[in-house]
Design a protein around this motif. Sequence first.
Motif, short mmCIF file in Angstrom:
data_model
loop_
_atom_site.label_atom_id
_atom_site.label_comp_id
_atom_site.label_asym_id
_atom_site.label_seq_id
_atom_site.Cartn_x
_atom_site.Cartn_y
_atom_site.Cartn_z
N TRP A 84 -17.88 -33.58 34.49
CA TRP A 84 -19.24 -34.05 34.64
C TRP A 84 -19.49 -35.28 33.77
O TRP A 84 -20.11 -36.25 34.23
CB TRP A 84 -20.23 -32.94 34.30
N GLU A 85 -19.01 -35.27 32.54
CA GLU A 85 -19.25 -36.40 31.66
C GLU A 85 -18.63 -37.69 32.20
O GLU A 85 -19.20 -38.77 32.08
CB GLU A 85 -18.71 -36.10 30.25
N GLN A 86 -17.44 -37.57 32.81
CA GLN A 86 -16.80 -38.75 33.39
C GLN A 86 -17.58 -39.27 34.61
O GLN A 86 -17.77 -40.48 34.76
CB GLN A 86 -15.36 -38.41 33.79
N VAL A 87 -18.05 -38.34 35.44
CA VAL A 87 -18.84 -38.74 36.61
C VAL A 87 -20.15 -39.38 36.15
O VAL A 87 -20.57 -40.44 36.65
CB VAL A 87 -19.12 -37.52 37.51
N ARG A 88 -20.82 -38.75 35.19
CA ARG A 88 -22.07 -39.29 34.68
C ARG A 88 -21.89 -40.69 34.13
O ARG A 88 -22.69 -41.59 34.41
CB ARG A 88 -22.61 -38.37 33.58
N SER A 89 -20.83 -40.91 33.34
CA SER A 89 -20.59 -42.23 32.75
C SER A 89 -20.42 -43.30 33.81
O SER A 89 -20.98 -44.40 33.70
CB SER A 89 -19.35 -42.16 31.85
N GLN A 90 -19.65 -42.98 34.86
CA GLN A 90 -19.42 -43.97 35.92
C GLN A 90 -20.68 -44.20 36.75
O GLN A 90 -20.99 -45.33 37.13
CB GLN A 90 -18.28 -43.49 36.82
N MET A 91 -21.43 -43.14 37.02
CA MET A 91 -22.62 -43.28 37.85
C MET A 91 -23.75 -44.03 37.13
O MET A 91 -24.61 -44.63 37.78
CB MET A 91 -23.13 -41.90 38.29
N LEU A 92 -23.74 -44.02 35.80
CA LEU A 92 -24.76 -44.75 35.07
C LEU A 92 -24.66 -46.26 35.28
O LEU A 92 -25.64 -46.99 35.10
CB LEU A 92 -24.66 -44.44 33.57
N MET A 93 -23.46 -46.73 35.67
CA MET A 93 -23.30 -48.17 35.91
C MET A 93 -24.24 -48.63 37.02
O MET A 93 -24.83 -49.71 36.93
CB MET A 93 -21.84 -48.47 36.28
N ALA A 94 -24.39 -47.83 38.08
CA ALA A 94 -25.29 -48.21 39.17
C ALA A 94 -26.73 -48.29 38.68
O ALA A 94 -27.49 -49.15 39.13
CB ALA A 94 -25.18 -47.20 40.31
N PHE A 95 -27.10 -47.41 37.75
CA PHE A 95 -28.46 -47.43 37.22
C PHE A 95 -28.72 -48.74 36.49
O PHE A 95 -29.74 -49.41 36.73
CB PHE A 95 -28.66 -46.23 36.29
N TYR A 96 -27.81 -49.12 35.61
CA TYR A 96 -28.04 -50.32 34.80
C TYR A 96 -27.83 -51.61 35.59
O TYR A 96 -28.39 -52.65 35.25
CB TYR A 96 -27.16 -50.28 33.55
N GLN A 97 -27.08 -51.55 36.69
CA GLN A 97 -26.94 -52.72 37.56
C GLN A 97 -28.19 -52.95 38.40
O GLN A 97 -28.34 -54.00 39.01
CB GLN A 97 -25.73 -52.54 38.50
N SER A 98 -29.09 -51.97 38.43
CA SER A 98 -30.29 -52.06 39.25
C SER A 98 -31.47 -52.67 38.50
O SER A 98 -32.62 -52.51 38.91
CB SER A 98 -30.67 -50.67 39.79
N ASN A 99 -31.18 -53.34 37.38
CA ASN A 99 -32.19 -54.11 36.64
C ASN A 99 -33.36 -53.25 36.15
O ASN A 99 -34.52 -53.56 36.41
CB ASN A 99 -32.72 -55.24 37.53
N PRO A 100 -33.07 -52.15 35.40
CA PRO A 100 -34.17 -51.30 34.93
C PRO A 100 -34.96 -51.96 33.80
O PRO A 100 -34.43 -52.77 33.04
CB PRO A 100 -33.44 -50.06 34.44
N ASP A 101 -36.25 -51.60 33.69
CA ASP A 101 -37.03 -51.99 32.51
C ASP A 101 -37.18 -50.76 31.62
O ASP A 101 -36.44 -49.77 31.77
CB ASP A 101 -38.37 -52.59 32.92
N GLU A 102 -38.15 -50.78 30.71
CA GLU A 102 -38.27 -49.66 29.78
C GLU A 102 -38.66 -48.35 30.47
O GLU A 102 -38.40 -47.26 29.96
CB GLU A 102 -39.31 -50.00 28.70
N ARG A 103 -39.26 -48.43 31.69
CA ARG A 103 -39.62 -47.21 32.41
C ARG A 103 -38.48 -46.71 33.29
O ARG A 103 -38.43 -45.54 33.64
CB ARG A 103 -40.85 -47.45 33.28
N GLY A 104 -37.61 -47.60 33.69
CA GLY A 104 -36.52 -47.25 34.58
C GLY A 104 -36.39 -48.29 35.68
O GLY A 104 -36.85 -49.43 35.56
N VAL A 105 -35.76 -47.90 36.80
CA VAL A 105 -35.57 -48.81 37.93
C VAL A 105 -36.85 -48.86 38.75
O VAL A 105 -37.40 -47.83 39.13
CB VAL A 105 -34.40 -48.34 38.82
#
Length: 594
Positions: free
Chosen positions: A68-89
């Motif tokens: 799970w930790e490995q999947v979570r780490s890789q999937m977080l890349m999509a979150f941060y590539q989506s230009n989030p602000d302090e509230r999120g995407v």
Amino acid sequence: MKQSGTANLIRLRHTVQPGIVECAMRLQLVRLLGASALCLGVLAAPACANTEWIVNRMSGVMRADVTWEQVRSQMLMAFYQSNPDERGVTAQGVDDLRKIMAAQRRSQFISQILLYDLDGDGAVTKAEITAVMQPRARQMIHSNGVQLESTPEQTRLQLDRLVSDALKPDADRDGVISAAEIQQEAQRQADQASTGWRQNGTQYVPMTLDANGDGAVSLAEYEAAIRQQFDAVDGDRDGRISAAEFADFGKRANEARLATQRAREVELRKQRQQAAVAGCDVPAPPRDARIVLLGAQEARALSNAWIGTQDQVTYVTTVEIAPGPEPIYLALASGGAMIWDIVGATERIAGVAADADVSIDKSGDARLQRFAAVNGTAPQRGGKPLVGVIGVPREKVHFTAHTGCLVPATEATMKDGSAEEIAALLLGRAVDESGGEQRAGTFRVPAARHFADRPVRNAIQLPKEGLGELLWRDVREAYPAGIAQIEPEAVVSAHPVSHYSVLPGRAGLAELVDAGALMVTGMSRGIRINDGDFKPFTMPNKFRISKKLRLPAGVQGTFTLPSQVPPPDGDLSATCVLSEPEMKPISGSRANCS
């Protein structure tokens, strides 16, 4: 539709509820994924979309023995590539990425075109482009990877191509790419980048993951959604994917990919159709009128009059209106330049909307734009279509503002539904019947019957003997409905209409041969397939020009030009015109002549 006098093209329609069908398919998929609770009630469509997006993203991360930790780490890349602000995407943050890409494309084009601006005045002239391209033209003459010493003629032809390509943004064809035209082309390319981004922007976090509806997908919401799908695969809940669990996930992930692809294709088709009808400027048909959609790529009759330009072949299709009480609204679409001759009970006509795929500007050819749209390219609007109507008062005829607003109804486009779908978008409601042919003769409506070989009215009597006899014979076979004698003032069109100085196609070649302006120097032989019949033919395809002339519209073949004869007028781009004695293509002629 087969070309016969009894063919009936009435199209029966049923009300389809695609959302119900699509959701049912997705429900089945999500149950397979063990997350059926996500797709219940009114949340079915968004939840299913979430599941497919996460499963598709996870498919690039999942493997046997992954934690799970490995999947979570890789999937977080999509979150941060989506230009989030302090509230999120947020939708705004994701859309800012689109704007950034469009701005980059805009600035890249401006920087590139201004490399030709040698005097720094903000505009680019043909002379400036020629000066920049001259050295490049010499360097581009190669044979089998080895640079050769180019001849002046090779350099000139290469230079002409380079300059012509660079001048494409010159919309008014005055030889100067003005600052306004630079901005216009830069914006077109930015819009193209924006369209491509929307079609391929599925790598970004979808806003449907916003569980609490506050307008942002927070990191906690994102992680919870990922964990839910991970747990659906991790059957024993040990936080690690076994080989068996991974194999099962692979099957499910493939189903998710297919479902996403189908949904994307439906959405892209809808977007392309909406883009095609934008700005078409056609009024809605009267409520009580029966809408009849008719289409043809070409026709089985030629016109002796051109629309807009005599460098295009203009066809004639007859539409016969049967007597009856119900008003009829005709939606007419063609691939080539077309004159629609409306006859019969024309008092029934409540209105006509007419479109064609071609305009005077060849870059606006709607057939090329549809191909480009399939490949993610934004449409480049053509001008008013080359189409005319006879037999209906001018106030009842409406021409689309640009090409491509309707798709010509043919057997293929009626089978896939595209002709009727885009007509419904343009006209505001579904058509009541449709009929179409690749090469149309006469349509009789309502009940859209087609008569392939019924002659046009006022047909020209073609010669049956003389020097051009073989060519005239071919014209009679290719255009069994004849060549229509059109009175230009009777044609309602958005363009000038006038008689050809020489008939289009092989009919024009036959005229020129009969007049002694052309001499036949070569023949082609083969088998012609026409409506399932196989017929051998012998046809002149090589000619020698003996006097100043205009080549017919749409003509193909090889023409030799004696040194004492002036070059022919007309569009030479599809023909080989070779100058004697060198036998090299003249300027404007097709370059790859054998």
